[in-house]
Motif scaffolding. Structure first.
Motif, PDB file in Angstrom:
ATOM      1  N   PRO A 207     -30.091  -1.861 -10.092  1.00 44.72           N
ATOM      2  CA  PRO A 207     -28.837  -2.446 -10.591  1.00 44.72           C
ATOM      3  C   PRO A 207     -28.549  -2.128 -12.057  1.00 44.72           C
ATOM      4  O   PRO A 207     -27.374  -2.105 -12.451  1.00 44.72           O
ATOM      5  N   SER A 208     -29.562  -1.870 -12.876  1.00 45.56           N
ATOM      6  CA  SER A 208     -29.300  -1.550 -14.285  1.00 45.56           C
ATOM      7  C   SER A 208     -28.383  -0.343 -14.414  1.00 45.56           C
ATOM      8  O   SER A 208     -27.614  -0.232 -15.374  1.00 45.56           O
ATOM      9  N   GLY A 209     -28.488   0.591 -13.449  1.00 43.31           N
ATOM     10  CA  GLY A 209     -27.651   1.786 -13.504  1.00 43.31           C
ATOM     11  C   GLY A 209     -26.176   1.490 -13.304  1.00 43.31           C
ATOM     12  O   GLY A 209     -25.324   2.315 -13.619  1.00 43.31           O
ATOM     13  N   GLY A 210     -25.868   0.314 -12.803  1.00 41.72           N
ATOM     14  CA  GLY A 210     -24.473  -0.058 -12.573  1.00 41.72           C
ATOM     15  C   GLY A 210     -23.842  -0.828 -13.716  1.00 41.72           C
ATOM     16  O   GLY A 210     -22.674  -1.207 -13.636  1.00 41.72           O
ATOM     17  N   GLY A 217     -19.913   6.798 -22.297  1.00 36.56           N
ATOM     18  CA  GLY A 217     -20.540   7.692 -21.339  1.00 36.56           C
ATOM     19  C   GLY A 217     -20.469   7.037 -19.980  1.00 36.56           C
ATOM     20  O   GLY A 217     -20.075   5.867 -19.864  1.00 36.56           O
ATOM     21  N   PRO A 218     -20.860   7.774 -18.934  1.00 44.04           N
ATOM     22  CA  PRO A 218     -20.806   7.188 -17.594  1.00 44.04           C
ATOM     23  C   PRO A 218     -21.827   6.067 -17.403  1.00 44.04           C
ATOM     24  O   PRO A 218     -21.599   5.154 -16.608  1.00 44.04           O
ATOM     25  N   LEU A 219     -22.940   6.149 -18.119  1.00 42.00           N
ATOM     26  CA  LEU A 219     -23.978   5.125 -18.008  1.00 42.00           C
ATOM     27  C   LEU A 219     -23.904   4.165 -19.187  1.00 42.00           C
ATOM     28  O   LEU A 219     -23.404   4.505 -20.261  1.00 42.00           O
ATOM     29  N   GLY A 220     -24.460   2.993 -19.008  1.00 44.00           N
ATOM     30  CA  GLY A 220     -24.590   2.037 -20.092  1.00 44.00           C
ATOM     31  C   GLY A 220     -25.998   1.489 -20.059  1.00 44.00           C
ATOM     32  O   GLY A 220     -26.898   2.006 -20.692  1.00 44.00           O
ATOM     33  N   GLY A 221     -26.161   0.453 -19.250  1.00 42.90           N
ATOM     34  CA  GLY A 221     -27.463  -0.172 -19.153  1.00 42.90           C
ATOM     35  C   GLY A 221     -27.450  -1.503 -19.859  1.00 42.90           C
ATOM     36  O   GLY A 221     -26.732  -1.700 -20.841  1.00 42.90           O
ATOM     37  N   MET A 316     -18.172   8.911 -12.803  1.00 39.29           N
ATOM     38  CA  MET A 316     -18.245   8.759 -14.265  1.00 39.29           C
ATOM     39  C   MET A 316     -17.994   7.328 -14.724  1.00 39.29           C
ATOM     40  O   MET A 316     -17.369   7.090 -15.771  1.00 39.29           O
ATOM     41  N   GLY A 317     -18.521   6.384 -13.933  1.00 40.25           N
ATOM     42  CA  GLY A 317     -18.340   4.978 -14.269  1.00 40.25           C
ATOM     43  C   GLY A 317     -17.696   4.264 -13.099  1.00 40.25           C
ATOM     44  O   GLY A 317     -17.126   4.909 -12.203  1.00 40.25           O
ATOM     45  N   TYR A 318     -17.800   2.969 -13.107  1.00 41.38           N
ATOM     46  CA  TYR A 318     -17.128   2.155 -12.087  1.00 41.38           C
ATOM     47  C   TYR A 318     -16.389   1.061 -12.851  1.00 41.38           C
ATOM     48  O   TYR A 318     -17.023   0.235 -13.518  1.00 41.38           O
ATOM     49  N   ILE A 360     -21.578   5.923 -10.101  1.00 44.25           N
ATOM     50  CA  ILE A 360     -22.082   4.593 -10.441  1.00 44.25           C
ATOM     51  C   ILE A 360     -21.746   3.630  -9.301  1.00 44.25           C
ATOM     52  O   ILE A 360     -20.587   3.542  -8.878  1.00 44.25           O
ATOM     53  N   PHE A 361     -22.748   2.888  -8.839  1.00 43.81           N
ATOM     54  CA  PHE A 361     -22.592   1.918  -7.753  1.00 43.81           C
ATOM     55  C   PHE A 361     -23.018   0.547  -8.280  1.00 43.81           C
ATOM     56  O   PHE A 361     -24.218   0.270  -8.382  1.00 43.81           O
ATOM     57  N   PRO A 362     -22.022  -0.302  -8.605  1.00 45.48           N
ATOM     58  CA  PRO A 362     -22.363  -1.605  -9.199  1.00 45.48           C
ATOM     59  C   PRO A 362     -23.336  -2.378  -8.309  1.00 45.48           C
ATOM     60  O   PRO A 362     -23.171  -2.399  -7.087  1.00 45.48           O
ATOM     61  N   GLY A 363     -24.332  -2.952  -8.919  1.00 44.94           N
ATOM     62  CA  GLY A 363     -25.322  -3.737  -8.188  1.00 44.94           C
ATOM     63  C   GLY A 363     -26.399  -2.893  -7.534  1.00 44.94           C
ATOM     64  O   GLY A 363     -27.422  -3.430  -7.104  1.00 44.94           O
ATOM     65  N   ARG A 364     -26.188  -1.590  -7.444  1.00 44.65           N
ATOM     66  CA  ARG A 364     -27.155  -0.743  -6.736  1.00 44.65           C
ATOM     67  C   ARG A 364     -27.774   0.328  -7.638  1.00 44.65           C
ATOM     68  O   ARG A 364     -28.972   0.618  -7.513  1.00 44.65           O
TER      69      ARG A 364
END
Lengths: 393, 393
Positions: A207-210, A217-221, A316-318, A360-364
């Motif tokens: 889930p951190s990836g979401g 950027g596409p990721l946050g964390g 590139m993000g959700y 990016i898959f929120p929660g997953r």
């Protein structure tokens, strides 16, 4: 410690001086670390004055003990405070600049006001010219990028041996960071601009990836504290979690950006498929990119492929989607070019881009690949070579 | 993840609003991470508008998904771009600020010019007021500092077990950094100002301890590449080398600064004596410091003791000496107060200082101790507790 050949540095200064003359800038005064490194191979608490014509001056407050005058394409002089600069210029027969360039994209207002008093002429922003010049790398710079890439390939190859079920993201990050340091990672990752708080990159499991963030950027964390809400969190890694490692490698000033996905036991089929779509997009961009192709065209191609795969919403993000798919890297993480929506600027040979189509898959979690490439006359040359596929451990 | 109590954050905003009213500033617009963390407990790509009177607005571009409105002392609103701010203020019945405070010590010129167009009134620097306010810590903040201190005490206790002859500084640094990360170190060390390039701190063995740098501290270090000529180098640690570990610990946003010296087998007697002088100076300052004592007095006391020991030439640098002996720490590494030559400002209860009397011997290394203390009514309370003496392994 390797130092750039003097003729290489001198050529950079000369190319910049041509640009200054063409734009009627009389001289530039550079203060920022990355820009000093570009022209002098190193940085100190110093001012680098490059006149449109004549020899550059590297004016060092501290520590002049760290500068070997034989290695820099400038006369090296001690300087206690910037107010001494006009006198030093005059003593060397250099005219006071009527138009002075400074790094106005990063120079704070209070400091700028001090320089306005010292230089009564016009002060203009010279950062676009520097960023444009730095976007095209020399053979020497590409050699350094290859060193950083080889270092990171070696670090990523160690990750399967580090990753265990029940380990936290933070514990894995500690091991990856230690391996990178042992391999010669210099630690500091320069990101140009104000307030660009960054540390290593994103190592995000499940889930951190979401979780998105302030970072463009596409990721946050999630981070491990709300006081630095970015990057590595404390998620306990379980079988089936995509473990995305997006770390920046920098051995010698030059950065490569690289992402791979690891998983314990398995990865859900739809995430695996999304990862493979990312690899396909990367490969399509790598096949289409060459000098003369506009950044926006490549972004459009990436987005179309994401749409055809039914993954546009995750691309590139959700929610917090960014509108680029690749960015320049070098001394800084956010160099030119950018492969982003609407960008008309065309690729040139010698440019270096990190291509990072991610989903990016929120929660997953997050999946996708990132590699650093050099633009060559015939197409892209890849620098980071660890296999792109999800590594199942 | 622990979050500051809302009443604590609200009290900080209120104290700042009192200052704004006293100085006839109508409102401030804060962009920098550390300042947002101080007032809101966290940061995003956002604008924090604090009016002299009325409710603050936390205007978030990305990612608003990361802000829980119940936890911040402000109304939380989405914002695409700063040009929307005047309309948002008007819609809430907040007057357009005739005098607006911004962080002009860090805000770059190009960004500032954009805000000048948005806010036609006067824009003044509010950073001195913020830095002064932040210099005095609350009981809650001191609790967080104690967490960082306990973390670092635990990390330093592991160093004797890590250090082996033939190991490079960089290999030792990798292990120390990994231990700190595993213990919850957030990694990012905020240093206020332009171009303050910093990573972890200085882990310097033998001759590396004698190398000065651009950084305004007693230590520098060679670095592992001329492109980042600071900190950890590649010296191979030998018996008799002073191994100075000066690392910043930050678990939860709040930094403690701490230095110890380790050695394999022995340390030359004169270096050992210089280290003991450092401990004596620290203890003398800790005994003399209390609310009402000026920073400059304490610096003078330290310098006198160094002179009496015949070590003035080595005190706080060699050649590139700095003129301070202690600095404030908190959300940033260079907070107020500074115990420096000529400083008239007096200590106040709640201030937090890192006292670091150090001696530099070119070609041989650096010795000295550093600890982080809270100023209490009756004197200093020490936060970092690992023993001060050189650890012989």
């Amino acid at each position: 410690m390797s130092y750039p050949p003097l003729e290489e540095l001198a050529a950079r200064v000369e190319r910049f001086q041509e640009i200054l003359r063409a734009e009627n800038v009389d001289g530039v005064l550079l203060l920022q670390g990355a820009d000093q490194v570009y022209f002098c191979g190193t940085t100190q608490s110093a001012h680098l004055y490059i006149p449109a014509r004549g020899r550059a001056l590297f004016l060092v407050r501290r520590s002049s003990s760290r500068i070997d005058p034989a290695l820099v394409p400038a006369e090296v002089l001690p300087l206690r405070k910037p107010e001494e600069i006009p006198g030093l210029l005059a003593a060397r027969g250099l005219a006071a600049p009527a138009v002075l360039g400074m790094e106005l994209d990063v120079l704070p207002v209070n400091l700028f006001r001090r320089y306005e008093k010292i230089f009564p002429g016009e002060i203009v922003d010279c950062s676009p010219q520097i960023r444009k010049l730095r976007a095209v790398k020399s053979a020497y710079e590409i050699g350094l990028l290859k060193e950083s890439a080889a270092m990171m390939d070696g670090v990523f190859a160690q990750i399967p041996g580090m990753l265990k079920a029940g380990m936290s993201e933070l514990a894995l990050a500690a091991r990856v960071e230690a391996a990178a340091r042992c391999a010669g990672h210099m630690g500091l990752i320069r990101v140009r601009g104000f307030n660009q708080e960054f540390f290593w990159g994103c190592l995000l499991a499940g889930p951190s990836g979401g979780v998105s963030s302030y970072f463009d950027g596409p990721l946050g964390g999630p981070g491990i504290t709300p006081t630095f809400p970015f990057g590595v969190g404390r998620h306990i890694i379980a079988p089936g979690d995509p473990v995305m490692v997006d770390y920046v490698g920098v051995a010698n000033g030059y950065q490569v950006d690289m992402t791979r996905v690891f998983a314990l036991g398995h990865l859900p089929p739809d995430l695996l498929e999304a990862h493979n779509t990312s690899v396909a997009i990367q490969n399509a961009l790598a096949a289409a990119a060459r000098p003369g192709v506009a950044g926006g065209e490549l972004y459009d191609l990436a987005l179309e492929m994401a749409q055809r795969a039914g993954l546009a919403e995750h691309f590139m993000g959700y929610g917090d989607q960014v509108k680029f798919v690749a960015h320049g890297v070098g001394l800084e993480l956010n160099e030119l070019p950018v492969l982003a929506r609407g960008v008309k600027e065309k690729l040139q040979a010698g440019m270096v881009v990190a291509i990072e189509p991610k989903f990016i898959f929120p929660g997953r979690g997050a999946v996708g690949v990132e590699n650093t490439f050099v633009v060559r006359e015939g197409g892209l040359e890849r620098l980071t070579c660890f296999p792109d596929e999800v590594v199942i451990i």
